[in-house]
Scaffold this motif. Structure first.
Motif, PDB file in Angstrom:
ATOM      1  N   GLY A 273       0.816  -1.204   0.000  1.00  0.00           N
ATOM      2  CA  GLY A 273       0.000   0.000   0.000  1.00  0.00           C
ATOM      3  C   GLY A 273       0.851   1.256   0.000  1.00  0.00           C
ATOM      4  O   GLY A 273       0.547   2.227  -0.703  1.00  0.00           O
TER       5      GLY A 273
ATOM      6  N   PHE B  27      -0.448  -2.553  -9.800  1.00  0.00           N
ATOM      7  CA  PHE B  27       0.796  -2.702  -9.057  1.00  0.00           C
ATOM      8  C   PHE B  27       0.674  -3.835  -8.044  1.00  0.00           C
ATOM      9  O   PHE B  27       1.584  -4.667  -7.910  1.00  0.00           O
ATOM     10  CB  PHE B  27       1.157  -1.395  -8.349  1.00  0.00           C
TER      11      PHE B  27
ATOM     12  N   ALA C 277       2.509   1.607  -3.411  1.00  0.00           N
ATOM     13  CA  ALA C 277       1.537   1.916  -4.467  1.00  0.00           C
ATOM     14  C   ALA C 277       1.199   3.397  -4.533  1.00  0.00           C
ATOM     15  O   ALA C 277       0.684   3.870  -5.551  1.00  0.00           O
ATOM     16  CB  ALA C 277       0.258   1.106  -4.250  1.00  0.00           C
ATOM     17  N   GLN C 278       1.513   4.142  -3.460  1.00  0.00           N
ATOM     18  CA  GLN C 278       1.168   5.559  -3.436  1.00  0.00           C
ATOM     19  C   GLN C 278       1.909   6.369  -4.501  1.00  0.00           C
ATOM     20  O   GLN C 278       1.489   7.458  -4.871  1.00  0.00           O
ATOM     21  CB  GLN C 278       1.459   6.151  -2.048  1.00  0.00           C
ATOM     22  N   GLN C 279       3.017   5.819  -5.002  1.00  0.00           N
ATOM     23  CA  GLN C 279       3.768   6.554  -6.025  1.00  0.00           C
ATOM     24  C   GLN C 279       3.119   6.457  -7.400  1.00  0.00           C
ATOM     25  O   GLN C 279       3.543   7.119  -8.338  1.00  0.00           O
ATOM     26  CB  GLN C 279       5.200   6.015  -6.101  1.00  0.00           C
ATOM     27  N   TYR C 280       2.086   5.616  -7.516  1.00  0.00           N
ATOM     28  CA  TYR C 280       1.399   5.443  -8.792  1.00  0.00           C
ATOM     29  C   TYR C 280       0.059   6.181  -8.784  1.00  0.00           C
ATOM     30  O   TYR C 280      -0.485   6.513  -7.730  1.00  0.00           O
ATOM     31  CB  TYR C 280       1.167   3.954  -9.077  1.00  0.00           C
TER      32      TYR C 280
ATOM     33  N   ASP D 174      -3.788   3.013 -11.368  1.00  0.00           N
ATOM     34  CA  ASP D 174      -2.745   2.018 -11.641  1.00  0.00           C
ATOM     35  C   ASP D 174      -2.370   1.202 -10.403  1.00  0.00           C
ATOM     36  O   ASP D 174      -1.573   0.258 -10.507  1.00  0.00           O
ATOM     37  CB  ASP D 174      -1.486   2.704 -12.179  1.00  0.00           C
ATOM     38  N   ARG D 175      -2.909   1.560  -9.264  1.00  0.00           N
ATOM     39  CA  ARG D 175      -2.456   0.920  -8.022  1.00  0.00           C
ATOM     40  C   ARG D 175      -2.855  -0.547  -7.940  1.00  0.00           C
ATOM     41  O   ARG D 175      -2.098  -1.384  -7.447  1.00  0.00           O
ATOM     42  CB  ARG D 175      -2.983   1.702  -6.816  1.00  0.00           C
ATOM     43  N   GLN D 176      -4.055  -0.891  -8.439  1.00  0.00           N
ATOM     44  CA  GLN D 176      -4.472  -2.287  -8.397  1.00  0.00           C
ATOM     45  C   GLN D 176      -3.573  -3.133  -9.278  1.00  0.00           C
ATOM     46  O   GLN D 176      -3.212  -4.271  -8.916  1.00  0.00           O
ATOM     47  CB  GLN D 176      -5.933  -2.415  -8.862  1.00  0.00           C
TER      48      GLN D 176
ATOM     49  N   PRO E  88      -3.918   6.589  -8.936  1.00  0.00           N
ATOM     50  CA  PRO E  88      -4.936   5.732  -8.306  1.00  0.00           C
ATOM     51  C   PRO E  88      -5.419   4.614  -9.220  1.00  0.00           C
ATOM     52  O   PRO E  88      -5.618   3.480  -8.760  1.00  0.00           O
ATOM     53  CB  PRO E  88      -6.065   6.716  -7.972  1.00  0.00           C
TER      54      PRO E  88
END
Length: 529
Positions: A376, A390, A379-382, A386-388, A384
């Protein structure tokens, strides 16, 4: 399936793996049966398309999927049968000339992890250097916040160095106003070096209500090309002159920061100082611990892992060298120490493998909840959306998951070892603790803990927030200088306190200032951030 070992030297292994044609054919037939019910073709009812027509339509894709599946299963069998623990992803090559209907011959090259005997934890001794937070350190932190929150009071007379003037200014190039060179009632502290060279100095002696025109030359490397190196004029109107006001360190001052009392502010600062020194204490203990482990273990490590680690170190160093004032000289400096940095990479890998073995033997693990938290955070660098993807990427690639897990796992193993060690505690000053940490920086660094010593970044041109800022005289000297907090309640107390505590116990010498290049060490050093 046939497996033939062709290389077994040190940690290097090589094999030829032959996958029978019938194995691949069987998977093709199975895939055809699987997708046939979904294939639609004119003249046939759904699910009734003949297998030969399904192959004709989707043959290449079906064959490729069957081949990929066969290779994955063959690799799983190879790893299990030979009890291999690959250090990195194996290099797999399909023999030239392969075509459907023939056996598939693979060449597999890999490096395996060394067999490591977990060390005995008996006799592990560590010294814990502790630093009590003094009242003076807390007072200094409060004073530093007061300095950051400098207030000004209106004064009569001419502006002096350190005074704040409230001005309108209009910039002109060849007598014509240029875009972004105009502002109204802008605060400027004389001597703060926030504006281009020569601007602030020419406002010394100005009085409220006075108008004057000054001439300044923009720096050659100024970001607005139409102004770089150009002589310009600025029409100035002074509205107000203010002198620095003495800040009283009392409850009212704390309330301006959003707190209830000075005592609460002092308590907040004391807690942050204690947290900071506790981090330094742990750094010193960790380095001592890893030094002891490294001294007692010397085993071969996979060259590919060392090369990967060295590549990361080298990439970081070369990027930083490129940002130096003299990139060529900075690059030459690290080139001279290249072999030392490679040794650092090797030691990092060795200690990482050793800590991993200790953790596995003693049941240290990163929990599923901790892993979710790590993903989590990463994933913050991506974006929203694209986070899933990642998350799925990490879950599907064991190597990526291992890289994400490694820092936390290492810290947990280190904490486990510290708990097992015979720890003696000694009270020291902050300077003595810092000296103990820096003493390690003069020798070979604990590889898994440390990072290469970072050189001070080159001075960068200030990036403007908008077109007006690009052409304004502010911060045009090519340096990133710290901005003073505005004299109002905009800054939260926690933020102000945190900024102050980072430097509060180091004295005036640690105040923010343009970065200076670190002197070259005789031996490459790596230090923990």
């Amino acid at each position: 399936m046939q497996i033939v070992e062709t290389t077994n030297e040190g940690l290097k292994r090589a094999y030829t793996v032959t996958i029978p044609a019938k194995t691949i054919t069987g998977k093709i037939e199975g895939e055809v049966k699987k997708i046939a019910p979904q294939v639609k073709m004119p003249g046939f009812r759904p699910g009734k398309v003949p297998a030969n027509l399904v192959k004709k339509l989707h043959g290449p894709a079906i064959h490729q999927e069957a081949l990929n599946t066969s290779i994955r299963e063959a690799m799983d069998t190879l790893m299990a049968d030979k009890a291999l623990r690959p250090a990195m992803n194996p290099d797999i090559a399909l023999a030239d000339g392969y075509e459907e209907g023939k056996d598939a011959e693979l060449t597999v090259n890999l490096e395996v992890l060394p067999q490591i005997e977990a060390p005995s934890l008996d006799g592990l001794k560590l010294e814990k250097l502790t630093v009590p937070v003094s009242d003076d350190a807390v007072t200094e932190a409060v004073e530093r916040i007061a300095k950051q929150q400098q207030r000004f009071e209106t004064k009569d007379g001419a502006a002096e160095d350190g005074d704040q003037v409230i001005i309108d200014f209009t910039g002109k190039l060849d007598g014509v106003e240029f875009e972004g060179g105009k502002a109204e009632k802008a605060p400027l502290v004389i001597g703060a070096n926030r504006f281009i060279p020569g601007f602030e100095e020419q406002l010394t002696g100005i009085k409220a209500g006075e108008e004057r025109t000054i001439t300044v030359t923009f720096p050659e490397d100024y970001q607005a090309e139409n102004l770089a190196g150009k002589e310009t004029t600025f029409d100035i109107v002074a509205h107000e002159v203010k002198a620095p006001a003495e800040s009283k360190l009392d409850d009212d001052f704390a309330k301006e920061l959003g707190l209830e009392s000075l005592e609460q502010l002092q308590g907040l600062l004391r807690g942050q100082l204690e947290q900071e020194t506790a981090g330094l204490t742990r750094t010193a203990m960790k380095r001592s611990l890893l030094d002891q482990l490294a001294a007692g273990h010397d085993f071969d490590v996979p060259p590919t892992m060392v090369e990967a680690e060295f590549s990361q170190i080298w990439q970081q160093l070369t990027q930083e060298a490129a940002n130096e004032e003299d990139p060529a000289a900075a690059l030459a400096e690290i080139e001279a120490e290249k072999d030392d940095y490679r040794k650092i990479a090797e030691r990092r890998v060795r200690l990482g493998l050793l800590l991993s073995e200790i953790g596995q033997v003693n049941g240290v693990e990163v929990t599923a909840q901790e892993m979710q938290a790590l993903m989590g955070q990463a994933a913050q660098q991506y974006r929203p959306e694209d986070r899933q993807r990642f998350f799925e990427y990490v879950q599907q690639d064991p190597m990526v998951a291992a890289q994400l897990r490694a820092p936390l796992y290492e810290d947990k193993v280190v904490d486990f070892l510290i708990e097992k060690a015979d720890v003696t505690e000694r009270e020291v000053t902050r300077e003595e603790l810092q000296a103990a940490i820096e003493a390690d920086a003069d020798g070979e660094k604990p590889a898994s803990e440390a990072k290469p010593a970072k050189k001070a970044p080159a001075k960068k041109a200030k990036k403007a927030d908008d077109a007006a800022d690009e052409a304004s005289p502010e911060a045009a000297d090519g340096e990133d200088k710290p901005k003073k907090a505005p004299p109002k309640k905009a800054k939260k107390a926690d933020d102000a306190a945190e900024e102050a505590t980072l430097e509060a116990t180091d004295g005036e010498a640690d105040e923010a200032k343009p970065a200076k290049k670190a002197p070259a060490k005789k031996k490459a050093a790596a230090k923990e951030d």
